[in-house]
Each structure stands twice: as structure tokens, then as C-alpha cells.
Design a protein around this motif. Structure first.
Motif, PDB file in Angstrom:
ATOM      1  N   SER A 229       0.806  -1.221   0.000  1.00  0.00           N
ATOM      2  CA  SER A 229       0.000   0.000   0.000  1.00  0.00           C
ATOM      3  C   SER A 229       0.844   1.279   0.000  1.00  0.00           C
ATOM      4  O   SER A 229       0.331   2.354   0.261  1.00  0.00           O
ATOM      5  CB  SER A 229      -0.987   0.000   1.178  1.00  0.00           C
ATOM      6  OG  SER A 229      -0.308   0.004   2.397  1.00  0.00           O
ATOM      7  N   HIS A 230       2.133   1.178  -0.329  1.00  0.00           N
ATOM      8  CA  HIS A 230       2.958   2.390  -0.470  1.00  0.00           C
ATOM      9  C   HIS A 230       3.293   2.658  -1.928  1.00  0.00           C
ATOM     10  O   HIS A 230       3.684   1.736  -2.660  1.00  0.00           O
ATOM     11  CB  HIS A 230       4.278   2.241   0.301  1.00  0.00           C
ATOM     12  CG  HIS A 230       4.161   2.502   1.773  1.00  0.00           C
ATOM     13  ND1 HIS A 230       5.237   2.400   2.623  1.00  0.00           N
ATOM     14  CD2 HIS A 230       3.108   2.887   2.542  1.00  0.00           C
ATOM     15  CE1 HIS A 230       4.833   2.699   3.866  1.00  0.00           C
ATOM     16  NE2 HIS A 230       3.545   2.975   3.835  1.00  0.00           N
ATOM     17  N   SER A 231       3.185   3.914  -2.333  1.00  0.00           N
ATOM     18  CA  SER A 231       3.694   4.324  -3.645  1.00  0.00           C
ATOM     19  C   SER A 231       5.223   4.369  -3.573  1.00  0.00           C
ATOM     20  O   SER A 231       5.804   4.283  -2.483  1.00  0.00           O
ATOM     21  CB  SER A 231       3.158   5.712  -3.992  1.00  0.00           C
ATOM     22  OG  SER A 231       3.721   6.659  -3.083  1.00  0.00           O
ATOM     23  N   GLU A 232       5.856   4.555  -4.731  1.00  0.00           N
ATOM     24  CA  GLU A 232       7.328   4.643  -4.723  1.00  0.00           C
ATOM     25  C   GLU A 232       7.802   5.816  -3.871  1.00  0.00           C
ATOM     26  O   GLU A 232       8.783   5.716  -3.131  1.00  0.00           O
ATOM     27  CB  GLU A 232       7.847   4.791  -6.154  1.00  0.00           C
ATOM     28  CG  GLU A 232       8.398   3.485  -6.687  1.00  0.00           C
ATOM     29  CD  GLU A 232       8.862   3.611  -8.114  1.00  0.00           C
ATOM     30  OE1 GLU A 232       9.828   4.363  -8.363  1.00  0.00           O
ATOM     31  OE2 GLU A 232       8.232   2.958  -8.974  1.00  0.00           O
ATOM     32  N   ALA A 233       7.091   6.933  -3.986  1.00  0.00           N
ATOM     33  CA  ALA A 233       7.472   8.121  -3.199  1.00  0.00           C
ATOM     34  C   ALA A 233       7.340   7.831  -1.702  1.00  0.00           C
ATOM     35  O   ALA A 233       8.179   8.253  -0.900  1.00  0.00           O
ATOM     36  CB  ALA A 233       6.601   9.308  -3.596  1.00  0.00           C
ATOM     37  N   GLU A 234       6.290   7.087  -1.337  1.00  0.00           N
ATOM     38  CA  GLU A 234       6.090   6.763   0.085  1.00  0.00           C
ATOM     39  C   GLU A 234       7.177   5.808   0.584  1.00  0.00           C
ATOM     40  O   GLU A 234       7.639   5.909   1.718  1.00  0.00           O
ATOM     41  CB  GLU A 234       4.684   6.182   0.290  1.00  0.00           C
ATOM     42  CG  GLU A 234       3.606   7.261   0.147  1.00  0.00           C
ATOM     43  CD  GLU A 234       2.187   6.726  -0.006  1.00  0.00           C
ATOM     44  OE1 GLU A 234       1.253   7.523   0.169  1.00  0.00           O
ATOM     45  OE2 GLU A 234       2.000   5.525  -0.331  1.00  0.00           O
ATOM     46  N   ARG A 262      -3.791  -5.329  -4.301  1.00  0.00           N
ATOM     47  CA  ARG A 262      -3.033  -4.585  -5.307  1.00  0.00           C
ATOM     48  C   ARG A 262      -1.720  -5.271  -5.624  1.00  0.00           C
ATOM     49  O   ARG A 262      -1.200  -5.181  -6.717  1.00  0.00           O
ATOM     50  CB  ARG A 262      -2.694  -3.182  -4.777  1.00  0.00           C
ATOM     51  CG  ARG A 262      -3.824  -2.201  -4.904  1.00  0.00           C
ATOM     52  CD  ARG A 262      -3.336  -0.823  -4.515  1.00  0.00           C
ATOM     53  NE  ARG A 262      -3.693  -0.537  -3.133  1.00  0.00           N
ATOM     54  CZ  ARG A 262      -3.507   0.630  -2.553  1.00  0.00           C
ATOM     55  NH1 ARG A 262      -2.947   1.624  -3.216  1.00  0.00           N
ATOM     56  NH2 ARG A 262      -3.869   0.829  -1.297  1.00  0.00           N
ATOM     57  N   THR A 263      -1.166  -5.940  -4.616  1.00  0.00           N
ATOM     58  CA  THR A 263       0.170  -6.514  -4.764  1.00  0.00           C
ATOM     59  C   THR A 263       0.136  -8.008  -4.515  1.00  0.00           C
ATOM     60  O   THR A 263      -0.461  -8.466  -3.545  1.00  0.00           O
ATOM     61  CB  THR A 263       1.136  -5.852  -3.761  1.00  0.00           C
ATOM     62  OG1 THR A 263       0.991  -4.443  -3.903  1.00  0.00           O
ATOM     63  CG2 THR A 263       2.565  -6.245  -4.036  1.00  0.00           C
TER      64      THR A 263
END
Ligand code: AMP
Ligand code: MN
Ligand code: MN
Ligand code: MN
Length: 287
Positions: A229-234, A262-263
Motif C-alpha cells: 500500500s505504499h507508492s514509490e514516493a512513500e 493490489r500486490t
């Protein structure tokens, strides 16, 4: 299993039918192994009853296993999830703490159903219950599955946005475990506490700083940097936070279901080389 320092495919966060996942522990183990996972942890919400099955399946597949749990905590008016890794699932203090944490779920579910009925969605308690694998662990996810199945929404994400998030008609506030208690149960049972998916909370910078500081003060040692649940930026932001707070970094898909997550298990980006992986500190707990 390769030596822990050479290991890259650890997946230390997922859910089975013992909480709000749709696969049994053995099915998850098989899926993780097929995807090349080298060390795997099952981390059901507030529950360790699936650990025995998960461990047996992981060992039969030659995959390293860490007994885990994801504890629901109330902190600064929000729900925070604390993952415990390498716990002893037979420790009576952990078992009793989790039992208490699960305790209010049925009452909450009945209240959720009443508030959904008030906005024109009847039968949600019975409908959610049909999706429940563990009667002590009725969760918002099971309501979400019922609302999709009954045609009120097209996917679980939409259900949360329209009905189940704070401020929405089906949301019922609930008091979960205290942060210090959750960390204590994990530590007393030989485990290592990790802040789950930190980017998913709606804290102000001050509140987030308080969470990390109090977590450390209670003996918490890790934070999820790479999660489903983390974006690359996160991931970059929490890699910096891990270093700033001197925390070990964890990696876990938070896999719940082949159709909803999602993953996929074992398919996350690698942890950055500048971080200290949490599994290096858990070598003696891998089974
Ligand atoms: P509960 O412990 O009953 O409050 O349910 C929390 C669970 O709901 C989480 O562990 C997630 O599996 C799921 N969840 C929370 N927010 C969302 C969302 N926005 N979309 C999909 N699932 C969510
Ligand atoms: Mn969940
Ligand atoms: Mn969570
Ligand atoms: Mn989770």
C-alpha cells in the motif's frame, strides 16, 4: 533457504481466512513459495490461530517462516496497525491480549449493520457473516465483500470510500488496543514490533512524530518501508524515516486475496541497500 544476508524476497505481511484474507494458510504458503518467497510471515489481524497450519505448510515447502500478527491499535484518534514478527503464538500474554482486542468486533459489526440499514442497506450483518472464516474476526473487509456481492458497489475500494471510512455512514468508531500494550504483548512473546504501512494513516506531522517516538519508547524496532500500500514516493519517504528513527525496515505485500489485493505475494520492490532489513534481526526466530 539462502543465508539471511543474501536474502531479498522476504514477504512479512499477509492475511488468511483466520482474519480477512480469502485464502487458507496452506494456500498462501504455496502461493508465496511459487512466487519465490524465501522467508514468509502470516500476520492475521488480532489472531494467531492460523500460525500452526502456516508453519507446517511453509516447512513442507522449504520456505523460511516467521510467526506473525497484525494488532489493531488506537492512537491519537486513529487506528494504527502494529505487526509483530517472530512471536511465540503460544505465549499466554499474547493470546489473552489478542482475545481482548478481538472482543468488541461482533458488537461493532452489529452497529455497523444498523447504520447501513439506516441508509437503505439491510441484512449487512448476516451478509458479512457469510464471508467470515473466523467467527471472532468479523471485519470491515467482510462487509465490503457483502456490499460488492449485493451490487451496492463495484469493488471493495469503492465500498470503503462510500461507506466504511471514518465519517461515512457504515463507520462505527471503536477502541482498539493501546500502543504500549500491543508492543508489550509482541515483545513478551519474543517478537519484534513493526509499524505497518505508515503512509496509510491521516496523521499531521506532529502526530506522526509522536507515533514514531512513542513506538520507539515502548521498544518497537521496525517500520514497513516496502508494502503493497505504499507508492514509490512513500517507500522513499519511509526509508528516510527508518534511518532517521534508527528503525529496521520491513517488506510485506499485505496480500488479502487474488482478486482484491493490489500486490501479489512476493512481488514487491527490493528494500533499498541503505536500510537494515528486519529479518536480519530475526535470524533465530525463522522456523
Ligand atoms: P477492521 O479491522 O475491521 O477495521 O478492517 C480493516 C481492514 O479493512 C484492513 O485490514 C484492510 O484489509 C481493509 N481496508 C481498510 N481500508 C481499505 C480500503 N480503502 N480499501 C480496501 N480495503 C481496506
Ligand atoms: Mn485486512
Ligand atoms: Mn493493516
Ligand atoms: Mn494487513
Amino acid at each position: 533457504m539462502p543465508a539471511l544476508h543474501a536474502l531479498t524476497n522476504a514477504d512479512l505481511h499477509c492475511h488468511s481466512t483466520f482474519s480477512d484474507g480469502t485464502l487458507s494458510p496452506p494456500s498462501l504458503a504455496e502461493r508465496a513459495a511459487l512466487n519465490g518467497v524465501e522467508v514468509w510471515a502470516l500476520t492475521d489481524h488480532d489472531e494467531v490461530a492460523g500460525i500452526g497450519q502456516a508453519r507446517t505448510a511453509a516447512q513442507a515447502l522449504g520456505m523460511g517462516f516467521l510467526a506473525g500478527v497484525e494488532i489493531s491499535v488506537s492512537f491519537a484518534g486513529q487506528v494504527v496497525h502494529i505487526v509483530g514478527l517472530g512471536v511465540d503464538e503460544t505465549d499466554p500474554r499474547l493470546i489473552e491480549g489478542l482475545r481482548q482486542t478481538r472482543g468488541g468486533r461482533e458488537r461493532r459489526a452489529r452497529d455497523m449493520a444498523a447504520s447501513l440499514a439506516a441508509v437503505g442497506i439491510p441484512g449487512a450483518f448476516e451478509g458479512a457473516l457469510k464471508h467470515v472464516g473466523n467467527p471472532e474476526l468479523i471485519s470491515r473487509t467482510h462487509f465490503a465483500r457483502f456490499l460488492v456481492e449485493s451490487g451496492h458497489c463495484s469493488d471493495v475500494g469503492e465500498v470503503f470510500r462510500r461507506f466504511l471510512k471514518e465519517g461515512k455512514p457504515g463507520f462505527v468508531p471503536h477502541r482498539w488496543a493501546a500502543l504500549g500494550d500491543a508492543i508489550r504483548w509482541i515483545r513478551e512473546s519474543g517478537g519484534l514490533a513493526v509499524i505497518a504501512h505508515p503512509a496509510r494513516y491521516d496523521f499531521t506531522p506532529t502526530e506522526e512524530f509522536a507515533l514514531f517516538s512513542e513506538f520507539k519508547a515502548h521498544g518497537g524496532l521496525g517500520v514497513e518501508v516496502v508494502t503493497g500500500s505504499h507508492s514509490e514516493a512513500e517507500m522513499l519517504r519511509y526509508a528516510d524515516m527508518a534511518l532517521e528513527f534508527g528503525l529496521l525496515a520491513s517488506r510485506g505485500s499485505d496480500f488479502h486475496s487474488p482478486t482484491e489485493s493490489r500486490t501479489e505475494l512476493g512481488s514487491l520492490p527490493a528494500l533499498s541497500g541503505r536500510l537494515n532489513p528486519v529479518w536480519m534481526a530475526l535470524a533465530d526466530r525463522v522456523q
